[in-house]
Design an enzyme around this catalytic site. Structure first.
Site, PDB file in Angstrom:
ATOM      1  N   LYS A 116       0.791  -1.282  -0.010  1.00 50.12           N
ATOM      2  CA  LYS A 116       0.013  -0.052  -0.062  1.00 50.12           C
ATOM      3  C   LYS A 116       1.014   1.194  -0.008  1.00 50.12           C
ATOM      4  CE  LYS A 116      -3.547  -2.058   2.826  1.00 50.12           C
ATOM      5  NZ  LYS A 116      -4.765  -2.427   1.975  1.00 50.12           N
ATOM      6  N   GLU A 200      -3.133   7.019   7.911  1.00 51.83           N
ATOM      7  CA  GLU A 200      -4.021   7.659   7.116  1.00 51.83           C
ATOM      8  C   GLU A 200      -5.148   8.582   7.917  1.00 51.83           C
ATOM      9  OE1 GLU A 200      -6.220   5.367   4.455  1.00 51.83           O
ATOM     10  OE2 GLU A 200      -4.584   5.089   3.130  1.00 51.83           O
ATOM     11  N   ARG A 292      -6.394  -8.414  -9.520  1.00 52.96           N
ATOM     12  CA  ARG A 292      -6.742  -9.762  -9.921  1.00 52.96           C
ATOM     13  C   ARG A 292      -8.379  -9.583 -10.034  1.00 52.96           C
ATOM     14  NH1 ARG A 292      -9.598  -9.993  -5.109  1.00 52.96           N
ATOM     15  NH2 ARG A 292      -8.570  -9.005  -3.260  1.00 52.96           N
TER      16      ARG A 292
HETATM   17  P1  ADP Z   1      -7.676  -4.036   2.912  1.00 51.64           P
HETATM   18  O1  ADP Z   1      -6.664  -4.174   1.610  1.00 51.64           O
HETATM   19  O2  ADP Z   1      -7.166  -4.597   4.207  1.00 51.64           O
HETATM   20  O3  ADP Z   1      -9.140  -4.505   2.525  1.00 51.64           O
HETATM   21  P2  ADP Z   1      -8.503  -1.273   2.374  1.00 51.64           P
HETATM   22  O4  ADP Z   1      -7.254  -0.314   2.448  1.00 51.64           O
HETATM   23  O5  ADP Z   1      -8.920  -1.969   1.030  1.00 51.64           O
HETATM   24  O6  ADP Z   1      -7.823  -2.400   3.277  1.00 51.64           O
HETATM   25  O7  ADP Z   1      -9.631  -0.822   3.147  1.00 51.64           O
HETATM   26  C1  ADP Z   1     -10.766  -1.593   3.608  1.00 51.64           C
HETATM   27  C2  ADP Z   1     -11.698  -0.786   4.088  1.00 51.64           C
HETATM   28  O8  ADP Z   1     -11.436   0.092   5.290  1.00 51.64           O
HETATM   29  C3  ADP Z   1     -12.262   0.402   3.201  1.00 51.64           C
HETATM   30  O9  ADP Z   1     -13.326  -0.195   2.322  1.00 51.64           O
HETATM   31  C4  ADP Z   1     -12.961   1.359   4.146  1.00 51.64           C
HETATM   32  O10 ADP Z   1     -14.199   0.904   4.858  1.00 51.64           O
HETATM   33  C5  ADP Z   1     -11.893   1.292   5.413  1.00 51.64           C
HETATM   34  N1  ADP Z   1     -11.019   2.341   5.122  1.00 51.64           N
HETATM   35  C6  ADP Z   1      -9.921   2.284   4.555  1.00 51.64           C
HETATM   36  N2  ADP Z   1      -9.030   3.516   4.548  1.00 51.64           N
HETATM   37  C7  ADP Z   1      -9.847   4.236   5.274  1.00 51.64           C
HETATM   38  C8  ADP Z   1      -9.829   5.671   5.869  1.00 51.64           C
HETATM   39  N3  ADP Z   1      -8.896   6.376   5.351  1.00 51.64           N
HETATM   40  N4  ADP Z   1     -10.879   6.141   6.286  1.00 51.64           N
HETATM   41  C9  ADP Z   1     -11.700   5.457   6.761  1.00 51.64           C
HETATM   42  N5  ADP Z   1     -11.949   4.153   6.716  1.00 51.64           N
HETATM   43  C10 ADP Z   1     -11.162   3.600   5.694  1.00 51.64           C
END
Ligand code: ADP
Length: 669
Positions: A116, A200, A292
């Site tokens: 990431k 973040e 993917r």
């Molecule tokens: P993973 O790869 O573990 O699935 P992601 O980065 O895709 O993690 O984030 C998964 C979920 O977490 C997102 O769909 C969202 O709901 C929540 N999320 C991610 N980043 C943030 C953020 N900065 N603020 C609030 N919620 C977040």
């Protein structure tokens, strides 16, 4: 196009890939673990190769064995599905080294997007908006805390190598930071072997909107619109839909273009998903890119009329994209709900066991039920607990929501706990219907998302009684047909005859409450005395557990599934469970001419009452088995003696295991 491909996956996604390959005339090779020898994907494929023991790291994650399997079977390409090795750059490289085509993006793109941290740096360079945050290499606690303060609380700590919401922690104040950081790092290390994190800004009440993109090797790059995956539980998707509700055409174009810019920045080829988080104000930030096919890809297929696996195969074979951007059109609305073997009443703990009864409504152009299990299959602890994806399509969102509710209420699952009723309740929530969803929806409405109330107890008792009586009558008839050994005590059961002039008492338990129901045969059915009064019932047992019943003139069709003395009654999408308190009722299942008593269902032995050599009367309790959180007493099938005991307290037994051997007493003894 390819002649033969290997599918390095299992479950519904493997089945789904095989289906497309078959339609395109491509032969398929499945791989499987010892636990999956009877799995549907193995049965469906043209060939199958055993990889190793059940544990994924000894089978579905064994790069060497998968490559070897492809070589041995002469497959030209490998489809990784999702999960397992699908985002493993080493696997993509190992395929290339073995002259196999990896059906996915180049290893370099997987690597770039796999972290990431790196992905964000790359996107920043490419001018793609990212969530304000820190994604530096310095992982010192002091540095991270300073960064968090600068960004401003609340913040989100994320595992750099993360996925599936693991290693993700929300922190609301500086004083809680150190503890949450330690927890996130621990989780990240155990899940991904990498404890680097990034920080973040926590976006309040955001929506998760992602764009399906596709690129070919000739430089063409398109998007297939967006999906809204905001309905999440603990950062994991539960319900996904396409398109995202309420986006203006302008917003839709913009998010599509941003996704394309992101994919272009990493030289993408194949199917990919660019995930965005959209704040309340409508600001769109890049979150990550999945290199993917996604679990939720069917909703995109439903609204575009395209087969994304076919696109993947064509692109991997060197063809150009099947459609240009202007030919990709969006029609209607699709919603997917993920059906899991997990127990909402126990914190969504995965549930294992045999799928005694598994019914999904028939597929149509409105409905897809992607599933990798069948009735009778064992749901094991080794893999993801997803049973099926229920995907509906309709002309607009309200119609799709209605269709989803209706579909969920006609799915039937008995044998393992599932989130079926919970999903049904979620889709009935008025705020879901309005489309007012963000990633906090489930948490906010947790208490309102409750399973539908069970049908009235009188109806449940009436249906259960009728089922027991009809089954007894069937058994009695079957016994009468086996006249060979008519003096045998197996026949001595004075079976309750529906047509006879008999009276019997049925006892049930539901939770802590016991019910005693008198059943009196009458010319027009059976008179049952139920808690709220007497009614006359009659009916018939159909196939697949279906019970057609007439309760005092009210006709209904229910599903009643009996496992030993446990009865599950399903009626109009609601369910209830009763235990039949009658050890003799078990003889039908435990009856075995060889004098063995077998376990009627998988479970744990909690009590052994029998002693070897002991003579017992018919119906005497011998063994108590705990299964599906209830106790089941196994009684003596006839007068006789316990010959040998095979298990002791605490042992886990499979269905059909011989628990003890039993010597039937001679007639007249
Ligand atoms: P993973 O790869 O573990 O699935 P992601 O980065 O895709 O993690 O984030 C998964 C979920 O977490 C997102 O769909 C969202 O709901 C929540 N999320 C991610 N980043 C943030 C953020 N900065 N603020 C609030 N919620 C977040």
């Amino acid at each position: 196009m390819f002649e033969k491909i290997l599918i390095a996956n299992r479950g519904e996604i493997a089945c789904r890939i095989i289906r497309t390959a078959r339609r395109l005339g491509i032969r398929t090779v499945a791989v499987y673990s010892e636990a999956d020898a009877q799995a549907p994907h193995v049965a469906m494929a043209d060939e199958a190769v055993l990889l190793g023991p059940a544990a994924a790291r000894e089978s579905y994650l064994r790069i060497d064995r998968i490559i070897e399997a492809a070589r041995r079977t002469g497959a030209e390409a490998v489809h990784p599905g999702y999960g397992f090795l699908s985002e493993n750059a080493d696997f993509a490289e190992a395929c290339a080294a073995a002259r196999l085509i990896f059906i996915g993006p180049p290893a370099s793109a997987i690597r770039a997007m796999g972290s990431k941290q790196e992905a964000k740096a790359l996107m920043e360079q490419a001018g793609v908006p990212i969530v304000p945050g820190y994604h530096g290499a310095d992982q010192d606690e002091g540095t991270l805390l300073r960064a968090a303060k600068e960004i401003g609380f609340p913040v989100l700590i994320k595992a750099s190598a993360g996925g599936g919401g693991k290693g993700m922690r929300r922190v609301d104040r500086a004083s809680a930071f150190a503890a949450e950081l330690a927890a996130a790092k621990r989780e990240a290390l155990s899940a991904f072997g990498d404890d680097r994190v990034l920080i973040e800004k926590f976006i309040a009440q955001p929506r998760h909107i992602e764009v399906q993109i596709f690129a070919d090797g000739q430089g063409n790059l398109v998007h297939l619109f967006e999906r809204d995956c905001s309905i999440q539980r603990r950062y994991q998707k539960v319900v996904e839909e396409a398109p995202a509700f309420g986006l203006t055409p302008e917003q839709r174009r913009e998010i599509g273009a941003t996704a394309i810019a992101a994919a272009r920045a990493v030289g993408y080829v194949g199917a990919g998903t660019v995930e965005f988080i959209v704040g309340e104000s409508g600001s769109v930030y890049f979150m990550e890119m999945n290199t993917r096919l996604q679990v939720e890809h069917p909703v995109t297929e439903m609204v575009t009329g395209q087969d994304l696996v076919e696109w993947q195969l064509r692109v991997a074979a060197g063809e150009v994209l099947p459609l240009t951007q202007d030919r990709i059109v969006l029609a209607g609305h699709a919603i997917e709900a993920r059906l899991y073997a997990e127990d909402p009443a126990r914190g969504f703990l995965p549930s294992v066991g045999r799928l005694v009864h598994f019914h999904l409504p028939p597929e149509s152009f409105n409905l897809r039920t992607d599933s990798g299990v069948r009735q009778g299959d064992e749901v094991s602890i080794h893999y993801d607990a997803m049973l099926a994806k229920i995907v509906v399509w309709d002309e607009n969102r309200p119609a799709a929501v209605r269709r989803l509710r209706k579909t969920l209420s006609s799915c039937e699952i008995i044998g393992v706990a599932s989130n079926l009723d919970w999903l049904a309740a979620l889709t009935r929530h008025p705020r879901f219907e309005e489309g007012a969803v963000d990633t906090g929806f489930i948490e906010r409405h947790e208490t309102e998302i409750a399973a539908p109330p069970a049908p009235p107890i009188d109806i449940v008792l009436a249906l259960a009684s009728l089922h027991v009586l009809l089954r007894r009558e069937e058994d009695a008839k079957a016994r009468a047909r086996r006249v060979v050994d008519s003096w045998s005590p197996w026949h001595s059961a004075t079976g309750w005859r529906l047509n006879g002039d008999a009276r019997s008492v049925l006892r049930f338990r539901r939770g802590d409450v016991e019910f005693e129901i008198a059943a009196i045969a009458q010319p027009d059915g059976v008179r049952l005395t139920l808690p709220k009064g007497s009614i006359t019932v009659w009916g018939a047992l159909e196939e697949a557990g279906e019970l057609r019943a007439d309760l005092d003139g009210r006709r209904l069709t229910a599903t009643v599934v009996r496992q030993a003395n446990l009865l599950t009654v399903l009626l109009d999408g609601a369910s209830d469970r009763l235990e039949l308190l009658d050890p003799l009722a078990l003889t039908a299942v435990a009856e075995a001419p060889s004098g063995r008593l077998t376990a009627p269902m998988p479970g744990r032995i909690v009590e052994v009452l029998a002693r070897p050599g002991e003579t017992v009367k018919r119906g005497a309790a011998l063994i108590v088995l705990e299964a599906m959180k209830m106790e089941h007493t196994i009684g003596a099938p006839s007068d006789g003696a316990v010959a040998e005991l095979h298990y002791s307290v605490g042992d886990l037994v499979e269905e059909g295991t011989t628990l003890l051997s039993f010597t039937v007493a001679e007639a007249g003894q």
